[in-house]
Structure formats: C-alpha cells, structure tokens
Design a protein around this motif. Structure first.
Motif, PDB file in Angstrom:
ATOM      1  N   TRP A 176      -6.249   1.917  -3.498  1.00  0.00           N
ATOM      2  CA  TRP A 176      -6.550   3.335  -3.277  1.00  0.00           C
ATOM      3  C   TRP A 176      -5.699   4.234  -4.166  1.00  0.00           C
ATOM      4  CZ3 TRP A 176     -10.069   6.196  -0.484  1.00  0.00           C
ATOM      5  CH2 TRP A 176     -10.979   5.472   0.270  1.00  0.00           C
ATOM      6  N   ALA A 177      -4.441   3.898  -4.366  1.00  0.00           N
ATOM      7  CA  ALA A 177      -3.586   4.709  -5.243  1.00  0.00           C
ATOM      8  C   ALA A 177      -4.187   4.746  -6.649  1.00  0.00           C
ATOM      9  CB  ALA A 177      -2.161   4.156  -5.273  1.00  0.00           C
ATOM     10  N   GLU A 178      -4.622   3.609  -7.135  1.00  0.00           N
ATOM     11  CA  GLU A 178      -5.269   3.547  -8.446  1.00  0.00           C
ATOM     12  C   GLU A 178      -6.598   4.303  -8.430  1.00  0.00           C
ATOM     13  OE1 GLU A 178      -6.029   2.588 -12.413  1.00  0.00           O
ATOM     14  OE2 GLU A 178      -4.172   2.280 -11.300  1.00  0.00           O
ATOM     15  N   ALA A 179      -7.349   4.140  -7.343  1.00  0.00           N
ATOM     16  CA  ALA A 179      -8.677   4.760  -7.256  1.00  0.00           C
ATOM     17  C   ALA A 179      -8.618   6.278  -7.291  1.00  0.00           C
ATOM     18  CB  ALA A 179      -9.395   4.297  -5.983  1.00  0.00           C
ATOM     19  N   ILE A 180      -7.660   6.879  -6.567  1.00  0.00           N
ATOM     20  CA  ILE A 180      -7.656   8.346  -6.458  1.00  0.00           C
ATOM     21  C   ILE A 180      -6.471   9.017  -7.140  1.00  0.00           C
ATOM     22  CG2 ILE A 180      -9.095   8.313  -4.388  1.00  0.00           C
ATOM     23  CD1 ILE A 180      -6.634   8.922  -2.698  1.00  0.00           C
ATOM     24  N   GLY A 181      -5.662   8.255  -7.845  1.00  0.00           N
ATOM     25  CA  GLY A 181      -4.577   8.848  -8.622  1.00  0.00           C
ATOM     26  C   GLY A 181      -3.397   9.318  -7.790  1.00  0.00           C
ATOM     27  N   TRP A 182      -3.179   8.688  -6.645  1.00  0.00           N
ATOM     28  CA  TRP A 182      -2.018   9.002  -5.819  1.00  0.00           C
ATOM     29  C   TRP A 182      -0.928   7.983  -6.116  1.00  0.00           C
ATOM     30  CZ3 TRP A 182      -3.015  11.096  -0.255  1.00  0.00           C
ATOM     31  CH2 TRP A 182      -3.911  12.161  -0.310  1.00  0.00           C
ATOM     32  N   ASP A 183       0.240   8.171  -5.501  1.00  0.00           N
ATOM     33  CA  ASP A 183       1.378   7.281  -5.709  1.00  0.00           C
ATOM     34  C   ASP A 183       1.597   6.410  -4.481  1.00  0.00           C
ATOM     35  OD1 ASP A 183       1.987   8.554  -8.190  1.00  0.00           O
ATOM     36  OD2 ASP A 183       2.993  10.163  -7.085  1.00  0.00           O
ATOM     37  N   VAL A 184       1.918   5.147  -4.708  1.00  0.00           N
ATOM     38  CA  VAL A 184       2.328   4.289  -3.597  1.00  0.00           C
ATOM     39  C   VAL A 184       3.698   4.772  -3.139  1.00  0.00           C
ATOM     40  CG1 VAL A 184       2.948   1.937  -2.918  1.00  0.00           C
ATOM     41  CG2 VAL A 184       0.987   2.324  -4.442  1.00  0.00           C
ATOM     42  N   GLU A 185       3.846   4.982  -1.841  1.00  0.00           N
ATOM     43  CA  GLU A 185       5.126   5.438  -1.305  1.00  0.00           C
ATOM     44  C   GLU A 185       6.176   4.360  -1.555  1.00  0.00           C
ATOM     45  OE1 GLU A 185       5.947   7.911   2.553  1.00  0.00           O
ATOM     46  OE2 GLU A 185       5.784   5.790   3.099  1.00  0.00           O
ATOM     47  N   PRO A 186       7.300   4.714  -2.173  1.00  0.00           N
ATOM     48  CA  PRO A 186       8.314   3.699  -2.474  1.00  0.00           C
ATOM     49  C   PRO A 186       8.918   3.093  -1.200  1.00  0.00           C
ATOM     50  CG  PRO A 186       8.788   5.779  -3.621  1.00  0.00           C
ATOM     51  CD  PRO A 186       7.675   6.041  -2.655  1.00  0.00           C
ATOM     52  N   SER A 187       9.228   1.812  -1.281  1.00  0.00           N
ATOM     53  CA  SER A 187       9.890   1.138  -0.173  1.00  0.00           C
ATOM     54  C   SER A 187      11.357   1.539  -0.128  1.00  0.00           C
ATOM     55  CB  SER A 187       9.786  -0.379  -0.356  1.00  0.00           C
ATOM     56  OG  SER A 187      10.463  -1.045   0.693  1.00  0.00           O
ATOM     57  N   LYS A 188      11.892   1.624   1.065  1.00  0.00           N
ATOM     58  CA  LYS A 188      13.324   1.880   1.257  1.00  0.00           C
ATOM     59  C   LYS A 188      13.972   0.546   1.641  1.00  0.00           C
ATOM     60  CE  LYS A 188      12.531   6.643   2.383  1.00  0.00           C
ATOM     61  NZ  LYS A 188      11.930   7.485   3.367  1.00  0.00           N
ATOM     62  N   TRP A 228       7.881  -3.207   4.673  1.00  0.00           N
ATOM     63  CA  TRP A 228       7.456  -3.454   6.052  1.00  0.00           C
ATOM     64  C   TRP A 228       6.104  -4.148   5.989  1.00  0.00           C
ATOM     65  CZ3 TRP A 228      11.141  -3.253   9.319  1.00  0.00           C
ATOM     66  CH2 TRP A 228      12.131  -2.271   9.265  1.00  0.00           C
ATOM     67  N   ARG A 229       5.916  -5.179   6.762  1.00  0.00           N
ATOM     68  CA  ARG A 229       4.706  -5.997   6.732  1.00  0.00           C
ATOM     69  C   ARG A 229       3.472  -5.233   7.224  1.00  0.00           C
ATOM     70  NH1 ARG A 229       2.090  -9.048  10.318  1.00  0.00           N
ATOM     71  NH2 ARG A 229       3.619  -8.705  11.950  1.00  0.00           N
ATOM     72  N   VAL A 230       3.623  -4.351   8.192  1.00  0.00           N
ATOM     73  CA  VAL A 230       2.472  -3.789   8.899  1.00  0.00           C
ATOM     74  C   VAL A 230       1.888  -2.515   8.309  1.00  0.00           C
ATOM     75  CG1 VAL A 230       3.129  -4.842  11.089  1.00  0.00           C
ATOM     76  CG2 VAL A 230       3.903  -2.535  10.549  1.00  0.00           C
ATOM     77  N   GLY A 231       2.468  -1.979   7.253  1.00  0.00           N
ATOM     78  CA  GLY A 231       1.888  -0.755   6.732  1.00  0.00           C
ATOM     79  C   GLY A 231       2.408  -0.369   5.366  1.00  0.00           C
ATOM     80  N   GLN A 232       1.586   0.421   4.681  1.00  0.00           N
ATOM     81  CA  GLN A 232       1.960   0.979   3.382  1.00  0.00           C
ATOM     82  C   GLN A 232       1.225   2.293   3.219  1.00  0.00           C
ATOM     83  OE1 GLN A 232       4.176  -0.100   0.735  1.00  0.00           O
ATOM     84  NE2 GLN A 232       3.735   2.043   0.320  1.00  0.00           N
ATOM     85  N   ALA A 233       1.924   3.299   2.753  1.00  0.00           N
ATOM     86  CA  ALA A 233       1.316   4.611   2.545  1.00  0.00           C
ATOM     87  C   ALA A 233       1.181   4.914   1.061  1.00  0.00           C
ATOM     88  CB  ALA A 233       2.150   5.695   3.219  1.00  0.00           C
ATOM     89  N   ILE A 234       0.263   5.820   0.780  1.00  0.00           N
ATOM     90  CA  ILE A 234       0.175   6.418  -0.548  1.00  0.00           C
ATOM     91  C   ILE A 234       0.341   7.921  -0.375  1.00  0.00           C
ATOM     92  CG2 ILE A 234      -1.229   4.560  -1.509  1.00  0.00           C
ATOM     93  CD1 ILE A 234      -3.681   6.408  -1.318  1.00  0.00           C
ATOM     94  N   LEU A 235       0.827   8.574  -1.427  1.00  0.00           N
ATOM     95  CA  LEU A 235       1.144   9.998  -1.367  1.00  0.00           C
ATOM     96  C   LEU A 235       0.445  10.764  -2.468  1.00  0.00           C
ATOM     97  CD1 LEU A 235       5.021   9.617  -0.994  1.00  0.00           C
ATOM     98  CD2 LEU A 235       3.379  10.027   0.850  1.00  0.00           C
ATOM     99  N   HIS A 236      -0.057  11.950  -2.119  1.00  0.00           N
ATOM    100  CA  HIS A 236      -0.589  12.849  -3.146  1.00  0.00           C
ATOM    101  C   HIS A 236       0.589  13.252  -4.020  1.00  0.00           C
ATOM    102  CE1 HIS A 236      -2.020  16.567  -4.976  1.00  0.00           C
ATOM    103  NE2 HIS A 236      -3.240  16.076  -4.784  1.00  0.00           N
ATOM    104  N   PRO A 237       0.455  13.193  -5.342  1.00  0.00           N
ATOM    105  CA  PRO A 237       1.606  13.422  -6.222  1.00  0.00           C
ATOM    106  C   PRO A 237       2.191  14.828  -6.161  1.00  0.00           C
ATOM    107  CG  PRO A 237      -0.399  13.072  -7.501  1.00  0.00           C
ATOM    108  CD  PRO A 237      -0.740  12.824  -6.068  1.00  0.00           C
TER     109      PRO A 237
END
Length: 140
Positions: free
Chosen positions: A21-33, A60-69
């Motif tokens: 989805w990040a590639e599809a819509i040009g958003w950023d994958v939220e960086p892992s802490k 985290w195994r259960v989720g990953q977010a993407i962010l509008h840049p």
C-alpha cells in the motif's frame, strides 16, 4: 466535536501488505522503534513471540502502519487469524484522475493487484481492483 481517526485494514501479513500500500499510494511505512520493542521484551511487557523481523528490522508482529508524508494520516494493517471471505463493506477510493487511471491500473497490477471490474456512472469512471490479499479499492 470533530474526531481524528485512522483506517484499519485486517490482513494476514501486515508488513508485506503495508509495503504494498505504501508503494501503491505514495505513503511512507511507519518506522519501527526497535529500541522500544527490545525494551518492552526485556522488561517482560512483551515476549519475543510478539515480534518478528521484516526486511532485517525488528517489528511488532501484529501490525504495521503507513503514514501520509505530509499530514501524518495513518492506515494500520492489523493481523487477524481469519482469511477474507467476502466483499469489503468499506473500501478506499484513490483519486488519480482520468488521465492517469490506466497507468495506475497497469502499475498496481504489476505489483500484485487484480482487476475486479470497471464502472461508470454519468461522467464518472473507476476501476475496482483488489490488493494482494483481496481487499478492494477503486481508482477514480
């Protein structure tokens, strides 16, 4: 009162789908802490089974977010045990414009999307596609 919100998409592989989805819509994958994740495991507030490595990064195994840049709006991809079985009741419309629609269909199908159908109503046209896990979205 206005509310802030995020969209959450249930899926089988949150990290791979977030990448798509990040590639599809040009958003950023939220960086892992990673340091925070390690701290939570070290303190017993999480276990190793709550984590995994994705592209060499502890996540985290259960989720990953993407962010509008620019706005920081967030879409969360959340692990669920069951597979998708029917049409989404909610989906995203990605507005690319008439002049870019076919190029986007071509680009996204090359990334693993599947064309479901083409639609029109009056002067409006769209293509409904499915992401690699079958979640519908429309390109308008």
């Amino acid at each position: 009162m206005a509310y802030d919100f995020q969209v959450t998409i249930d899926c089988a592989d949150p990290h791979t789908l977030a990448d798509w989805w990040a590639e599809a819509i040009g958003w950023d994958v939220e960086p892992s802490k990673e340091a925070f994740i390690r701290q939570m495991v070290d303190e017993g507030k999480a276990s190793e089974s709550d984590t995994k490595t994705h592209k060499g990064v502890l996540v985290w195994r259960v989720g990953q977010a993407i962010l509008h840049p620019e706005s920081g709006r967030r879409i969360l991809f959340q692990l669920v045990p069951e597979a998708k079985t029917c049409k989404n009741r909610v989906h995203l419309d990605i507005r690319v414009g008439d002049e870019r629609r076919e190029a986007e269909v071509t680009r996204l199908t090359a990334l693993g999307a599947k064309i479901l159908h083409r639609g029109s109503q009056g002067p409006f046209n769209w293509v409904t596609i499915a992401d690699p896990e079958g979640n519908e979205l429309c390109l308008s």
